[in-house]
Design an enzyme around this catalytic site. Structure first.
Site, mmCIF file in Angstrom:
data_model
loop_
_atom_site.group_PDB
_atom_site.id
_atom_site.type_symbol
_atom_site.label_atom_id
_atom_site.label_comp_id
_atom_site.label_asym_id
_atom_site.label_seq_id
_atom_site.Cartn_x
_atom_site.Cartn_y
_atom_site.Cartn_z
ATOM 1 N N LYS A 57 0.826 -1.212 0.000
ATOM 2 C CA LYS A 57 0.000 0.000 0.000
ATOM 3 C C LYS A 57 0.859 1.259 0.000
ATOM 4 O O LYS A 57 0.642 2.170 -0.805
ATOM 5 C CB LYS A 57 -0.908 0.023 1.238
ATOM 6 C CG LYS A 57 -1.604 1.362 1.457
ATOM 7 C CD LYS A 57 -2.451 1.375 2.717
ATOM 8 C CE LYS A 57 -1.764 1.830 3.957
ATOM 9 N NZ LYS A 57 -1.683 3.282 4.156
ATOM 10 N N ASN A 58 1.809 1.324 0.925
ATOM 11 C CA ASN A 58 2.525 2.590 1.089
ATOM 12 C C ASN A 58 3.521 2.872 -0.030
ATOM 13 O O ASN A 58 3.969 4.009 -0.193
ATOM 14 C CB ASN A 58 3.182 2.657 2.474
ATOM 15 C CG ASN A 58 2.121 2.795 3.568
ATOM 16 O OD1 ASN A 58 0.976 3.167 3.286
ATOM 17 N ND2 ASN A 58 2.485 2.495 4.801
ATOM 18 N N ARG A 84 -5.488 9.829 2.856
ATOM 19 C CA ARG A 84 -4.523 10.511 3.718
ATOM 20 C C ARG A 84 -3.230 10.805 2.961
ATOM 21 O O ARG A 84 -2.567 11.795 3.212
ATOM 22 C CB ARG A 84 -4.199 9.644 4.923
ATOM 23 C CG ARG A 84 -5.399 9.363 5.764
ATOM 24 C CD ARG A 84 -5.030 9.251 7.214
ATOM 25 N NE ARG A 84 -6.043 8.509 7.939
ATOM 26 C CZ ARG A 84 -7.264 8.943 8.180
ATOM 27 N NH1 ARG A 84 -7.644 10.126 7.752
ATOM 28 N NH2 ARG A 84 -8.122 8.199 8.845
ATOM 29 N N CYS A 143 -5.449 12.862 11.871
ATOM 30 C CA CYS A 143 -5.939 11.511 11.656
ATOM 31 C C CYS A 143 -6.036 10.787 12.980
ATOM 32 O O CYS A 143 -5.738 11.340 14.026
ATOM 33 C CB CYS A 143 -5.060 10.765 10.674
ATOM 34 S SG CYS A 143 -3.545 10.193 11.383
ATOM 35 N N ARG A 167 -0.964 15.285 12.328
ATOM 36 C CA ARG A 167 -0.178 14.785 11.191
ATOM 37 C C ARG A 167 0.442 15.964 10.457
ATOM 38 O O ARG A 167 -0.018 16.354 9.384
ATOM 39 C CB ARG A 167 -1.087 13.956 10.288
ATOM 40 C CG ARG A 167 -0.311 12.872 9.588
ATOM 41 C CD ARG A 167 -1.125 11.639 9.339
ATOM 42 N NE ARG A 167 -0.314 10.701 8.584
ATOM 43 C CZ ARG A 167 -0.733 9.527 8.183
ATOM 44 N NH1 ARG A 167 -1.943 9.132 8.441
ATOM 45 N NH2 ARG A 167 0.061 8.730 7.502
ATOM 46 N N PRO A 168 1.494 16.564 11.033
ATOM 47 C CA PRO A 168 2.066 17.763 10.433
ATOM 48 C C PRO A 168 2.755 17.453 9.104
ATOM 49 O O PRO A 168 3.167 16.316 8.868
ATOM 50 C CB PRO A 168 3.109 18.203 11.467
ATOM 51 C CG PRO A 168 3.463 16.983 12.234
ATOM 52 C CD PRO A 168 2.252 16.099 12.212
ATOM 53 N N ILE A 169 2.863 18.488 8.252
ATOM 54 C CA ILE A 169 3.636 18.302 7.007
ATOM 55 C C ILE A 169 4.731 19.368 6.906
ATOM 56 O O ILE A 169 5.161 19.726 5.816
ATOM 57 C CB ILE A 169 2.744 18.279 5.742
ATOM 58 C CG1 ILE A 169 1.949 19.571 5.584
ATOM 59 C CG2 ILE A 169 1.834 17.079 5.725
ATOM 60 C CD1 ILE A 169 1.399 19.745 4.163
ATOM 61 N N ASP A 170 5.161 19.857 8.079
ATOM 62 C CA ASP A 170 6.197 20.902 8.066
ATOM 63 C C ASP A 170 7.483 20.435 7.380
ATOM 64 O O ASP A 170 8.155 21.226 6.705
ATOM 65 C CB ASP A 170 6.499 21.361 9.505
ATOM 66 C CG ASP A 170 6.910 20.207 10.410
ATOM 67 O OD1 ASP A 170 6.135 19.241 10.514
ATOM 68 O OD2 ASP A 170 8.013 20.262 10.972
ATOM 69 N N GLN A 171 7.824 19.165 7.508
ATOM 70 C CA GLN A 171 9.070 18.689 6.880
ATOM 71 C C GLN A 171 8.905 18.568 5.359
ATOM 72 O O GLN A 171 9.860 18.788 4.614
ATOM 73 C CB GLN A 171 9.503 17.345 7.483
ATOM 74 C CG GLN A 171 9.796 17.407 8.970
ATOM 75 C CD GLN A 171 10.870 18.429 9.316
ATOM 76 O OE1 GLN A 171 11.988 18.381 8.811
ATOM 77 N NE2 GLN A 171 10.520 19.386 10.171
ATOM 78 N N ASP A 201 3.443 0.294 12.149
ATOM 79 C CA ASP A 201 2.236 -0.253 11.526
ATOM 80 C C ASP A 201 1.979 -1.714 11.923
ATOM 81 O O ASP A 201 0.967 -2.297 11.525
ATOM 82 C CB ASP A 201 2.322 -0.130 9.990
ATOM 83 C CG ASP A 201 2.347 1.326 9.558
ATOM 84 O OD1 ASP A 201 1.966 2.203 10.353
ATOM 85 O OD2 ASP A 201 2.764 1.599 8.409
ATOM 86 N N ARG A 214 -9.119 0.004 3.405
ATOM 87 C CA ARG A 214 -8.188 1.001 2.857
ATOM 88 C C ARG A 214 -6.853 0.366 2.520
ATOM 89 O O ARG A 214 -6.160 0.807 1.605
ATOM 90 C CB ARG A 214 -7.904 2.099 3.900
ATOM 91 C CG ARG A 214 -8.910 3.213 3.975
ATOM 92 C CD ARG A 214 -8.404 4.303 4.921
ATOM 93 N NE ARG A 214 -7.010 4.592 4.652
ATOM 94 C CZ ARG A 214 -6.056 4.724 5.583
ATOM 95 N NH1 ARG A 214 -6.341 4.622 6.850
ATOM 96 N NH2 ARG A 214 -4.822 4.978 5.236
#
Ligand code: EPU
Length: 437
Positions: free
Chosen positions: A32-33, A103, A127, A132-136, A315, A407
């Site tokens: 999946k990922n 997501r 989530c 769930r930051p996306i600063d990076q 996971d 999912r």
């Protein structure tokens, strides 16, 4: 395909009559990922890509929907093969309505930035695992020369031209590593990502990009070097097998004292899981592209701390914790990646588990027989844990909110049934549907 509110309020549930040993063979689907990065990344090619070993899961359906609406000619050639022709893509904008079910929609930002020098994508929300930051991710885009702004729930990223740079991530992030690779692959000059994530799907994306003509080196180590190229061509590429799906069946085999051959795996990717299972009393036999898991003796208590790869994968944490409820003695589980990955513990307690959670640490009492109960899948891997709990419990377990499971797991109940589980998917009667519908 699952869409609209139907996705949110699944009308189905799994019903498991526990107590059987899983025996036989099961084949793992594509990862999946990796799929959620590689399928959008095909939009970086100037012509057609054929992607094989695509898992039939609703996250992939959501990506196909989004890309179709963007003008990409994307179709299934067979159950696990996609043909992607993005020559007529007509937009770099993905509004909330299109992105809300996925997501990993943030991979469209890096891909569209790499292809068009701009992207406007609905911000991924929080989530079930915590903030769930996306600063990076943003740090990566800005280092390449992009301007980033966030307004009215949309992230707007644009660059006159992307220029390679050196980026040191403050935290090890799979998403930020992948997104920066996607944006940098056609940038001018050399990009160096330090403190990069090393997960198998990061390596798989790099292999995919390289097979399209990119120059990405070092994926799988802390430092990834990307020398930008002017164009990428279409390819035929097979996604790696899903490490976590494989690990989930490994734990299910051990939990039920079964004997299962898990096929289409890369045993090397499973090593952190294999090592723990062996310590916990399972026997694991490795073959070229399969592993066999059995357990004859008791489950041995253990200590688990989740870490970025090659550490023990977060996971797999809920599934392992479920197995530890059957251990002789008390175990300690520490979540080292996410803020909030113990929500499923309340559900396990309803089945008889004795688990105390204090922040990121769970103390799991062993020798707690589980009994069937109505439970919910609070997120994808929590759902997998409920499936395992249902298999080892006595009596009937009903799992709701199974859209979370679907999912990321292809035909999970079908695969479990083929191993001897007494499991079926049933429709929830109309009376259970929320009024809002
Ligand atoms: N983080 C930041 N800033 C960022 C990005 C991440 O602080 O900009 C933090 C996160 O809050 C988290 C940690 O860094 O504490 C790791 O997050 P990461 O970015 O690695 O996670 P992700 O890319 O969002 C992927 C998987 C998850 C898996 C994690 C960790 C995909 C689509 N998702 O998420 O998978 O748990 O890596 O391995 O690849 C799942 O499959 O069930 C799942 C949740």
């Amino acid at each position: 395909m699952i869409d609209g509110e139907e996705w949110r309020f699944s009308l189905e549930k799994f019903v498991i009559n526990g107590g059987c040993r899983l025996c036989g063979e099961v084949t793992v689907s594509g990862a999946k990922n990796a799929a959620v990065a590689i399928i959008p990344a095909a939009m970086l090619a100037d012509d057609i890509c054929i992607i094989e070993n695509v898992p039939a899961i609703s996250d992939v359906s959501a990506i196909i929907d989004i890309m179709s609406q963007m003008g990409v000619d994307i179709r299934l050639v067979n159950k696990s093969t996609l043909r992607i022709d993005s020559r007529n893509i007509h937009t770099a904008v993905i509004p909330y309505e299109m992105a809300k079910h996925l997501r990993a929609s943030y991979y469209f930002i890096g891909t569209l930035l790499g292809r068009f020098g701009q992207a406007m994508v609905a911000m991924p929300g929080g989530c079930d695992l915590g903030v769930r930051p996306i600063d990076q991710h943003i740090k990566g885009f800005e280092a390449l020369g992009a301007e980033v702004s966030i307004e009215r729930g949309m992230i707007d990223v644009s660059a006159r031209s992307l220029i390679g740079n050196q980026i040191y991530f403050d935290v090890v992030s799979v998403g930020a590593t992948i997104n920066t690779m996607l944006a940098a692959v056609k940038a001018n000059g050399l990009t160096i990502i330090e403190n990069a994530a090393k997960e198998p799907h990061v390596v798989d994306l790099a292999n995919f990009l390289n097979s399209m003509g990119a120059d990405v080196r070092g994926a799988g180590t802390d430092v990834i070097k990307i020398r930008g190229v002017s164009s990428l061509h279409g390819v035929d590429y097979a996604i790696i097998p899903d490490q976590i799906e494989a690990g989930t069946y490994m734990v299910a085999a051990a939990a039920t004292a079964g004997d299962v051959l898990i096929k289409n795996v890369i045993p090397k990717h499973l090593e952190p899981i294999t090592a723990k299972l062996v310590k916990m009393g399972a026997e694991v036999y490795e073959y070229d592209d399969a592993v066999r898991v059995t357990r004859k003796g008791p489950v041995v208590k253990g200590t688990i701390k989740t870490m970025p790869h090659p550490g023990f994968p977060t996971d797999m944490q809920p599934q392992m914790t479920t197995l530890l409820t059957q251990a002789e003695g008390t175990s300690l589980v520490t979540e080292g990646v996410w803020d909030n990955r113990f929500r499923y513990v309340d559900e396990l307690r309803r089945m008889g588990a004795n688990i105390q959670v204090d922040g990121k640490v769970a103390i799991v009492e062993g020798n707690t027989p589980l009994t069937g109960a109505p439970v919910k899948a609070t997120d994808l891997r929590a759902g997998a844990a409920m499936m395992i709990a249902g298999l080892i419990a006595t009596g009937r377990t009903e799992i709701e909110d199974i859209y979370h499971i679907e999912r990321g797991y292809e035909d999970m109940e079908v695969k479990l049934r083929s191993l001897g589980a007494d499991i079926k998917k049933i429709y929830i009667p109309d009376s259970a549907i929320p009024q809002a519908l």
